[in-house]
Design a protein around this motif. Structure first.
Motif, PDB file in Angstrom:
ATOM      1  N   GLU A 302      88.651  65.690 174.264  1.00 42.82           N
ATOM      2  CA  GLU A 302      87.909  64.494 174.666  1.00 42.82           C
ATOM      3  C   GLU A 302      86.406  64.758 174.641  1.00 42.82           C
ATOM      4  OE1 GLU A 302      87.476  61.509 178.538  1.00 42.82           O
ATOM      5  OE2 GLU A 302      89.026  63.071 178.478  1.00 42.82           O
ATOM      6  N   TYR A 303      86.028  65.955 175.121  1.00 38.46           N
ATOM      7  CA  TYR A 303      84.602  66.306 175.126  1.00 38.46           C
ATOM      8  C   TYR A 303      84.049  66.414 173.708  1.00 38.46           C
ATOM      9  CZ  TYR A 303      84.797  67.348 180.140  1.00 38.46           C
ATOM     10  OH  TYR A 303      84.923  67.269 181.505  1.00 38.46           O
ATOM     11  N   SER A 304      84.840  67.013 172.804  1.00 36.89           N
ATOM     12  CA  SER A 304      84.360  67.141 171.426  1.00 36.89           C
ATOM     13  C   SER A 304      84.187  65.767 170.781  1.00 36.89           C
ATOM     14  CB  SER A 304      85.339  67.997 170.617  1.00 36.89           C
ATOM     15  OG  SER A 304      86.623  67.380 170.558  1.00 36.89           O
ATOM     16  N   GLY A 305      85.071  64.818 171.115  1.00 35.32           N
ATOM     17  CA  GLY A 305      84.901  63.459 170.613  1.00 35.32           C
ATOM     18  C   GLY A 305      83.637  62.819 171.162  1.00 35.32           C
ATOM     19  N   ASP A 306      83.354  63.056 172.453  1.00 38.96           N
ATOM     20  CA  ASP A 306      82.119  62.538 173.037  1.00 38.96           C
ATOM     21  C   ASP A 306      80.895  63.150 172.356  1.00 38.96           C
ATOM     22  OD1 ASP A 306      83.603  61.014 174.768  1.00 38.96           O
ATOM     23  OD2 ASP A 306      83.501  62.471 176.419  1.00 38.96           O
TER      24      ASP A 306
END
Length: 511
Positions: A302-306
């Motif tokens: 999720e963080y990498s997508g953000d």
């Protein structure tokens, strides 16, 4: 740690190193302000100018007095052949020559402020000597004259002498009054001793004439003083305006240089800014798609997508800033080629279609059939249409509608019009949204905010193509953005109006 330089120096607009250019003007402004604010000196500041004007008047009329003396002497010799008239003429010409000599010396010398009173006294003394000469004329008598002829002759000569002196010396305050004081005193003395009615009348007439001409000369003196004051104030106001204009020009020059330096810096930073962002975008996309293997913790995915979405947003903002900076720096070059506005419009609609479907927005197309090619930069025109379509989709509410029209203009050019039924823009905010970094009140309240550079970039790109950008909007009715390319960019002539009645209606709407 302090750098030792005050930050207030950054606010200095005018280049102090160029102050020498305005020293003379600034000095004149300061002198004027001191003069106008001083109530004790009064009009004494113009004494030097008045003396100069008096000297000029005496020198210009230097030949009048000798001619008048010769005429008076000739008439006197005609009335009485007594040689006393020749002696008086010699005396009168001598004192007049002395007066002209003093005036010529004053004219050649640059009189300073401290020497004004000295030269004023010298000129006044010369004027007094001229009066002594006329007093000598008043003492003369005519033994061979009969009746009142000589009194008429003497009175006429003295009146003419008073008027000539008044005209040449009214710039020397009290000059005429002091100059004819010996003459009046002589006539009064003659009247007292003779007790003759004619002598008394002669003295009274001469005294009244001197007072009258002194009054007229004083009025002329004050009028000239007022005119000189107005002229001085006008000159000093012009000087102050010159200082203000010079400061304004310098401030504008420095602002333009700073703006150009900023634009050049940003334009040259394109590679340095984009390279690390592309790396961030690439690695974050690899991580979010788990190309190299699954992430054990779903939060990391999720963080990498953000990270990827934030980097993409930042890259878009940087691209807009760099595009506008290159345009301002004059480094935005067009790669022109033959292209179709219809095809570009269709491609751009396809690129925003997914986002429009996410908001249940319908995009309607109204394309003029068989439009000829235009000569333009394809990348730039795609950027124009994408910016306008993105704005329309962004501000159109759920279930709204966006209409895209491509067709002919009244002047034979081609246009692309994108209209939405969003909240619209207040009329007074249209100039704001068209300025760099400007955003309307609707955009500020919106959750999807940008840099405010989209429309300025559209304007700049169309201006590079010699085109035009029109923004029409009504509050709570929607917005219509129209990009127009001129007829000189069209590679084929306009079709006949008689063959296409619908074209005529569209031409009128964009006339």
């Amino acid at each position: 740690m302090s750098t030792g330089v005050s930050t207030s120096t950054d606010k200095i607009i005018v280049d102090r190193s160029r102050s020498h250019r305005n020293k003379a003007v600034s000095k004149a402004v300061r002198a004027t302000r001191e003069r106008l604010q001083s109530s004790t000196k009064g009009n004494q500041v113009f004494d030097r100018d008045m003396l100069g004007m008096h000297v000029t008047s005496v020198l210009q009329g230097a030949s009048v007095v000798p001619l008048f003396v010769v005429l008076v002497t000739a008439v006197g010799l005609y009335l009485d052949s007594d040689p006393q008239f020749l002696a008086w003429a010699l005396l009168m010409l001598s004192v007049h020559a002395l007066n002209v000599f003093v005036s010529r010396r004053a004219n050649r010398k640059e009189i300073s402020a401290t020497e004004v009173q000295v030269w004023r006294r010298r000129l006044m003394a010369a004027q007094l000597l001229v009066g002594v000469g006329w007093a000598a004329f008043a003492l003369q008598s005519c033994n061979g004259c009969s009746g009142d002829t000589y009194y008429f002759y003497k009175g006429a000569v003295l009146l003419l002498a008073v008027s000539i002196t008044a005209m040449s010396s009214f710039m020397l305050r009290l000059g005429m009054l002091i100059g004819f004081l010996p003459t009046v005193a002589t006539l009064v003395g003659i009247a007292v001793f003779s007790r003759s009615a004619l002598d008394i009348g002669m003295a009274a007439m001469c005294a009244v004439a001197v007072v009258f001409f002194h009054y007229i000369g004083d009025r002329l003196y004050r009028s000239n003083l007022t005119l000189m004051s107005y002229q001085s104030e006008k000159d000093d106001l012009i000087a102050e305006l010159e200082v203000a204009k010079s400061m304004s020009d310098e401030a504008r020059r420095r602002a333009e240089e700073a703006n150009l330096a900023k634009s050049r810096f940003l334009a040259s930073m394109s590679h340095e800014l984009r390279t690390p962002l592309n790396a961030i975008l690439g690695f974050s996309e690899v991580m979010s798609s788990e190309v190299l293997g699954p992430l054990n913790n779903p939060t990391y995915k999720e963080y990498s997508g953000d990270i990827h979405r934030s980097g993409q947003h930042l890259l878009n903002l940087i691209n807009e800033i760099l595009d506008l900076s290159r345009i301002e720096a004059g480094r935005y070059d067009l790669a022109e080629e033959a292209l179709s506005l219809l095809e570009i419009a269709e491609d751009c609609i396809g690129m925003v279609q997914l986002r429009a479907r996410g908001k249940s927005i319908t995009i309607r197309q109204q394309f003029e059939p068989e439009l000829p090619l235009v000569w333009a930069d394809e990348k730039s025109m795609r950027q124009v249409l994408l910016n306008l379509l993105s704005n329309a989709v962004k501000f159109t509410p759920q279930g709204g509608e966006v209409t895209v029209k491509v067709g002919w203009t009244a002047g034979g050019g081609q246009y692309v019009a994108i209209k939405d039924n969003g909240p619209g823009i207040p009329e007074e905010e249209i100039p704001v949204v068209l300025s760099a970094f400007g955003q309307g009140s609707i955009a500020i309240k919106s959750a999807e905010q940008g840099t405010g550079l989209g429309l300025p970039i559209v304007q700049a790109i169309l201006a590079k193509h010699d085109g035009q950008f029109i923004l029409r909007s009504k509050l709570r009715e929607g917005t219509e953005a129209i990009a127009i390319l001129p007829a000189t960019r069209v590679l084929q002539s306009v079709p006949a109006v008689a063959d296409a009645p619908a074209v005529e209606r569209r031409r009128k709407s964009f006339a």
